[in-house]
Design a protein around this motif. Structure first.
Motif, short mmCIF file in Angstrom:
data_model
loop_
_atom_site.label_atom_id
_atom_site.label_comp_id
_atom_site.label_asym_id
_atom_site.label_seq_id
_atom_site.Cartn_x
_atom_site.Cartn_y
_atom_site.Cartn_z
N ILE A 31 2.78 -0.21 -8.78
CA ILE A 31 4.04 0.11 -8.09
C ILE A 31 5.20 0.00 -9.07
O ILE A 31 5.25 -0.93 -9.88
CB ILE A 31 4.25 -0.86 -6.91
CG1 ILE A 31 3.16 -0.65 -5.85
CG2 ILE A 31 5.65 -0.68 -6.29
CD1 ILE A 31 3.16 -1.70 -4.75
N GLN B 283 2.51 4.72 -0.86
CA GLN B 283 1.82 5.88 -1.46
C GLN B 283 2.77 6.92 -2.04
O GLN B 283 2.31 7.89 -2.66
CB GLN B 283 0.94 6.56 -0.39
CG GLN B 283 -0.24 5.70 0.07
CD GLN B 283 -1.13 5.28 -1.09
OE1 GLN B 283 -1.35 6.03 -2.04
NE2 GLN B 283 -1.63 4.05 -1.03
N LYS C 87 4.42 9.22 -4.25
CA LYS C 87 3.84 9.48 -5.56
C LYS C 87 4.92 9.59 -6.64
O LYS C 87 5.92 10.27 -6.46
CB LYS C 87 3.03 10.79 -5.50
CG LYS C 87 2.10 10.96 -6.66
CD LYS C 87 0.96 11.95 -6.44
CE LYS C 87 1.32 13.26 -5.81
NZ LYS C 87 0.31 14.32 -5.98
N ARG D 221 -2.27 5.25 -9.50
CA ARG D 221 -3.14 5.30 -8.32
C ARG D 221 -4.46 4.59 -8.56
O ARG D 221 -5.21 4.32 -7.63
CB ARG D 221 -3.39 6.75 -7.89
CG ARG D 221 -2.12 7.55 -7.73
CD ARG D 221 -2.37 8.89 -7.07
NE ARG D 221 -2.38 8.79 -5.61
CZ ARG D 221 -1.27 8.66 -4.88
NH1 ARG D 221 -0.08 8.62 -5.46
NH2 ARG D 221 -1.34 8.57 -3.57
N SER E 185 0.81 -1.21 0.00
CA SER E 185 0.00 0.00 0.00
C SER E 185 0.85 1.27 0.00
O SER E 185 0.40 2.32 0.44
CB SER E 185 -0.99 -0.02 1.17
OG SER E 185 -0.29 0.00 2.39
N ASN F 256 5.03 0.02 -13.26
CA ASN F 256 3.82 -0.52 -12.63
C ASN F 256 3.93 -2.01 -12.24
O ASN F 256 2.99 -2.58 -11.67
CB ASN F 256 2.56 -0.34 -13.50
CG ASN F 256 2.15 1.12 -13.56
OD1 ASN F 256 2.47 1.89 -12.65
ND2 ASN F 256 1.49 1.51 -14.64
N LYS G 290 -3.69 -2.41 -5.85
CA LYS G 290 -2.52 -1.88 -5.17
C LYS G 290 -1.19 -2.56 -5.55
O LYS G 290 -0.17 -1.90 -5.62
CB LYS G 290 -2.71 -1.85 -3.66
CG LYS G 290 -2.73 -3.18 -2.94
CD LYS G 290 -2.89 -2.95 -1.43
CE LYS G 290 -2.86 -4.25 -0.66
NZ LYS G 290 -3.02 -4.04 0.78
N ARG H 184 4.49 4.71 -6.03
CA ARG H 184 3.15 4.48 -6.61
C ARG H 184 3.05 5.23 -7.93
O ARG H 184 3.02 6.46 -7.96
CB ARG H 184 2.08 4.96 -5.61
CG ARG H 184 0.69 4.99 -6.14
CD ARG H 184 -0.23 3.82 -5.82
NE ARG H 184 0.15 2.90 -4.78
CZ ARG H 184 0.03 1.57 -4.91
NH1 ARG H 184 -0.44 1.06 -6.04
NH2 ARG H 184 0.37 0.78 -3.94
#
Lengths: 396, 360
Positions: free
Chosen positions: A194, A150, A152, A186, A148, A246, A190, A183
């Motif tokens: 990444i 985050q 950015k 978004r 998870s 990703n 999840k 990440r």
């Protein structure tokens, strides 16, 4: 010992001669405390000429990363040769010439997922101890639930723009580069948004702040990214993304298996460490009481058996059998054992071990530090969850 | 390969039900099953080819023992083909060769008579073999003689003056009385009474006053194979338990969905993996460097004892009430794990050995 093949015996003899000639006397105290570790890097200050000479001589032979291919700074040793190498180092109590997150974690991931250009660019400086890496995985809101993250990562055409915060970055304040999970999508599920990104710590907007632990030391940092610009390809045309955009979770997981195997080795007393019971007996300057002795026996038995298990799994991995999820088992048993061992050492030390830097030196700090072993790199509970779902196939 | 073929045979000929049927019929030995095992070469797994064995070594013997443990196979494998065969291999005379050939063919079985008290302690053996003329007279009592109820011959440890001597004598020699013990694990064991039993120099295995040069390798081979069997016992119990976690529902959920059970099951799997490494290592050491295998063997037996205990305790607990019933097989695993824990040295005995060899 079983009979060694002629080839291995030859390698052992050559190596022994080489070590005799090249390993400085000051470096033959391999069981010395962690603060003598050579981590390398752009800003590394060698504690002695001997430490520098030992690193450079080993690097020239590929002995800082003995199993890596020669073209990337290794010695191309087979698993059997590596065992010989480590046993010969242990025989003269030699320090490892270099340790780093580049060797333990990024290197194996690059060897598996990197492009030939990335390997050629990044691996040799790791092997020579010229660039020191740190690991940007956990975040304040992403500990055990690592996927998870985050932080950015925005695609700005020729570069990525990074904003966010990492935590528990080991030695980030001393590192030259960071491999980070960011990440990049978004909207995606999840695990699928990444990216595994390589970032220079000298970039504008990167800052670090050490975290003081209960042990009094600060091996970990918070790392902040404030509008950090990361070129998609650097000046030499090397991509900053490992694997696919990703799909960084695949790289992250692969790397975690290496991290877990590495952490699990801590508790086994491999590499010539003395049996726990003998250490305790010396500490007490006499016989152990019944309960301490019984606990020491159990710890010794587990230590030997876990050491054999690490060897068995390394052999399996070497013969091409996937060990993936089983690394959770190694991590779990190894770290719990290490905590037990340090509890016993504190107990044997009695009140003398309660003093910072007292008769037992770093022992209280080391004891406290081991409590993180079953948290870092995935908690014991996460490891047991992995075993129950992925190995045993128990329902979620 | 060996494991798969053994598994195939045992699933057909000796599932847990076979032990249950033997128990219900009041039997502890199935000569027909042992004959088939011998025909496949299992009885001669450690015996040189010149005596009719297949000579595959201790690691392979461990593989067989593990598979037997998974379905609690009752056979003379450990007593005869591992312990007695290893003892006889230390002696190179014609009689030993003949005995090895008879073990390999399955026609002769052995039992090891050591224990006199409730705990394994070979060095503390007190039963005397008194010298008389050119021979000896054995008088005393041995207990927990595994397979002693049916074995053709006994290896008997007795005190001769200052030392210990190992005798190899027929179980029906005059003066020997065998009293079968009704064991919790439904396996064969006997108390053996020796009343002025005559033995000659011919009956001594190895040298007088020097039993250990023959017995130590035999005990270590037996301990390693028993550790392997116990790992099979653990695996058998664990397999049943994990299967049950995936099918039993309570509170509207599969019980395997409860994290409290998941983590205990996962821990148990981790322990079985660690123990498996110790067992494989013991087999390798006995094959490659038997003079220095003591640490590896005691490590294996200590770990296997604890892992099997954990597996059967969790096995009963996670099955709940049904685990307590005689109609269900888990109890057989629990009882075998307990008997295997005691035989040839319990956890404490082997932990002490590790501590001694490690200098504390």
């Amino acid at each position: 010992m079983a009979q060694e093949t002629e080839e291995l015996a030859g390698f052992r003899a050559e190596l022994r001669d080489w070590l005799e000639e090249n390993c400085p006397a000051e470096m033959r105290d391999g069981s010395s405390p962690e603060d003598h570790t050579c981590w390398g890097g752009r800003n590394w200050v060698f504690e002695s000429d001997a430490q520098k000479a030992w690193l450079n001589r080993c690097a020239a032979q590929g002995y800082t990363v003995p199993t890596w291919p020669r073209e990337y700074g290794g010695a191309g040793l087979s698993r059997a040769e590596e065992k010989v190498f480590l046993s010969e180092l242990a025989r003269i109590d030699a320090r490892l010439p270099l340790q780093s997150f580049g060797i333990w974690m990024l290197g194996p991931a690059l060897l598996h997922f990197g492009t030939p250009e990335q390997k050629a660019h990044y691996l040799p400086p790791i092997a020579r101890g010229e660039v020191r890496w740190c690991q940007g995985y956990s975040e304040p809101g992403a500990g055990s639930d690592l996927a998870s993250v985050q932080t950015k990562c925005e695609d700005k055409g020729d570069h990525y723009l990074i904003n966010g915060q990492k935590i528990w970055t080991s030695y980030a304040d001393k590192a030259d580069m960071i491999f980070a999970l960011v990440r990049s999508d978004r909207e995606a599920k999840k695990h699928l948004g990444i990216t595994f990104l390589l970032i220079d710590m000298r970039n504008e907007g990167v800052s670090t702040r050490p975290i003081k632990l209960i042990s009094g030391v600060s091996p970990f940092c918070e790392t902040f990214f404030d509008n950090v610009v990361v070129p998609k390809v650097n000046d030499e045309g090397i991509s900053a993304v490992v694997g696919t955009v990703n799909r960084g979770w695949d790289v992250a997981k692969y790397l975690l298996t290496h991290e877990r195997s590495m952490i699990s080795a801590m508790g086994t007393g491999l590499g010539g460490a003395r049996p726990l019971g003998a250490v305790l007996k010396d500490d007490l300057d006499g016989d152990l009481d019944t309960s301490l002795r019984a606990a020491a026996m159990k710890a010794e038995i587990d230590s030997l058996a876990i050491g054999l298990t690490l060897e068995r799994y390394k052999d399996m991995a070497n013969s091409g059998q996937g060990v993936g999820d089983a690394s959770a088992m190694l991590k779990y048993v190894g770290t719990e054992l290490n905590k037990d061992r340090h509890e016993l050492m504190m107990s044997a030390g009695g009140s003398d071990a309660l003093e910072w830097g007292g008769a037992f030196g770093d022992r209280p700090a080391d004891w406290l530090r081991t409590k993180a072993n079953s948290i870092e790199g995935g908690t014991t509970e996460v490891m047991l969850g992995i075993v129950s779902r992925r190995v045993l196939g128990l329902p979620g | 390969m060996l494991a798969e073929s053994a598994r195939g045979f045992l699933d057909e000929k000796a599932p847990v039900k076979h032990l249950r049927d033997m128990r219900d019929a009041g039997k502890t030995h199935d000569p027909a099953l042992w004959k088939e095992m011998a025909e496949m070469g299992w009885a001669g797994i450690l015996i040189p080819e010149e005596f009719g064995g297949v000579d595959m070594g201790h690691a392979a013997a461990g593989v067989l023992a593990t598979e037997m443990g998974k379905t609690l196979v009752a056979s003379p494998f450990l007593s005869s083909s591992v312990i007695a065969a290893t003892a006889l291999k230390q002696v190179s005379d014609a009689r030993a060769g003949e005995a090895l050939a008879a073990i390999a063919s399955g026609e002769r079985t052995y039992a090891l008579a050591i224990d006199e008290k409730s705990k394994f302690n070979p060095e503390g053996t007190e039963m005397p073999a008194r010298r008389e003329g050119n021979g000896f007279r054995l008088s005393g009592k041995k207990t927990f003689v595994i397979d002693g109820g049916f074995a053709d011959r006994l290896l008997v440890l007795a005190r001769t003056g200052d030392g210990l001597t190992l005798f190899d004598i027929p179980a029906d020699r005059a003066g020997i009385t065998r009293e079968t013990q009704s064991m919790i694990d439904s396996r064969d064991a006997a108390r053996v009474v020796f009343d002025e039993v005559e033995a000659t120099g011919e009956d001594v295995l190895g040298q007088v006053d020097d039993a250990m040069s023959v017995l130590k390798p035999a005990l270590e081979a037996g301990q390693a194979a028993l550790a392997a069997e116990l790992s099979g016992v653990a695996a058998g119990a664990f397999g049943m338990t994990v299967g049950y976690l995936k099918e039993r529902k309570q509170f509207g959920l599969l019980i395997g969905q409860f994290q409290a059970l998941q983590h205990r099951a996962a821990d148990l799997w981790c322990q079985t993996e660690v123990t498996a490494s110790a067992i494989a290592h013991a087999g390798r050491m006995l094959d490659a460097d038997p003079e220095n295998a003591t640490l590896a063997v005691s490590l294996a037996k200590a770990r296997a004892t604890e892992t099997a205990k954990q597996a059967v305790i969790e096995g009963v607990q996670m099955h709940g009430g049904i685990g307590m019933t005689d109609a269900f097989d888990m109890g057989f695993f629990m009882k075998r794990a307990r008997a295997g824990a005691e035989w040839l040295g319990d956890y404490g005995y082997h932990a002490e050995t590790v501590a001694r060899l490690k200098g504390f």
